[in-house]
Scaffold this active site. Structure first.
Site, short mmCIF file in Angstrom:
data_model
loop_
_atom_site.label_atom_id
_atom_site.label_comp_id
_atom_site.label_asym_id
_atom_site.label_seq_id
_atom_site.Cartn_x
_atom_site.Cartn_y
_atom_site.Cartn_z
N HIS A 1 56.17 100.93 59.54
CA HIS A 1 57.42 100.53 58.90
C HIS A 1 58.39 101.71 58.88
O HIS A 1 59.60 101.55 59.05
CB HIS A 1 57.12 100.02 57.49
CG HIS A 1 58.17 99.17 56.90
ND1 HIS A 1 58.13 98.77 55.59
CD2 HIS A 1 59.31 98.63 57.40
CE1 HIS A 1 59.18 98.03 55.31
NE2 HIS A 1 59.92 97.93 56.40
N ASP A 56 55.91 103.91 54.85
CA ASP A 56 54.58 103.38 55.14
C ASP A 56 54.36 103.17 56.64
O ASP A 56 55.34 102.96 57.36
CB ASP A 56 54.33 102.09 54.35
CG ASP A 56 55.36 100.99 54.54
OD1 ASP A 56 56.58 101.28 54.55
OD2 ASP A 56 54.96 99.83 54.69
N HIS A 64 52.31 98.19 57.82
CA HIS A 64 52.84 98.53 56.50
C HIS A 64 51.68 98.88 55.56
O HIS A 64 50.52 98.68 55.89
CB HIS A 64 53.51 97.30 55.86
CG HIS A 64 54.58 96.65 56.66
ND1 HIS A 64 55.91 96.84 56.40
CD2 HIS A 64 54.53 95.75 57.68
CE1 HIS A 64 56.64 96.10 57.21
NE2 HIS A 64 55.82 95.43 58.01
N GLU A 98 50.20 94.06 56.69
CA GLU A 98 50.16 94.90 55.48
C GLU A 98 48.72 95.34 55.24
O GLU A 98 47.81 94.51 55.21
CB GLU A 98 50.64 94.12 54.25
CG GLU A 98 52.10 93.75 54.29
CD GLU A 98 53.02 94.84 53.73
OE1 GLU A 98 52.53 95.93 53.37
OE2 GLU A 98 54.23 94.57 53.66
#
Length: 180
Positions: free
Chosen positions: A155, A165, A34, A116
């Site tokens: 994602h 993303d 992400h 992330e």
């Protein structure tokens, strides 16, 4: 980099949050990449950490109004400087994917790890981030052998039309060349 029996990476900052629960089957077989920045496009702020820890001040920026009451997390967050912060042990289910499907199977949070990257869809990621992501990925593959090249996705791949993303700025070929 190594993952211990509790699903924690050694040598990274551990920031245990409460936004997770048990995996229904205990399975870890997918890696989802992400991006996030708060406010959007701003880096090196405390707000991503605050969001994952459940302490974000939704009055700190006008764009945060939609975050009120939101309970989300990722297993790890990789800052622009390559620092890795782990919020949820890999053995637990983080709340990162939302409504999602992979190979016909819904609820990707049940069987995936969410990483992330501090970034946006359109700004290039840093070498330090690719280096850190490479090391985390290798550790995950060593611990969870079902994670392989075909089971590493963005994602955008598990929530098409809803998420974009890690975006066009993520160099998949370069990342895969590092890992494989």
């Amino acid at each position: 980099m190594h993952i211990n029996e509790l699903g924690q990476l050694n040598d990274v900052l551990q920031r245990p949050c409460t936004h997770y629960d048990e995996r229904p089957e205990g399975e870890v077989s997918l890696l989802v990449i992400h991006n996030i920045s708060l406010p959007a496009g701003q880096f090196a702020t405390p707000f991503v950490d605050d969001l994952f820890m459940g302490t974000i001040d939704c009055t700190a920026h006008e764009s945060f109004a939609d975050l009120k009451g939101l309970r989300v997390s990722a297993h790890c967050f990789i800052r622009r400087n390559g620092e890795v912060i782990q919020y949820v042990p890999f053995e637990k289910r983080a709340w990162h994917a939302g409504i999602s499907t992979f190979e016909g199977r819904e609820r990707c949070n049940d069987f995936s790890v969410g990483i992330e990257l501090e970034g946006t869809d359109t700004k290039a990621y840093t070498q330090a981030q690719y280096n850190a992501l490479h090391l985390v990925t290798k550790a995950l593959m060593a611990k969870y052998p079902e994670i392989n090249r075909s089971r590493i996705v963005g994602h955008c791949d598990i929530a098409p039309g809803r998420k974009t993303d890690p975006g066009v700025s993520f160099d998949w070929q370069y990342y895969f060349d590092l890992v494989f």
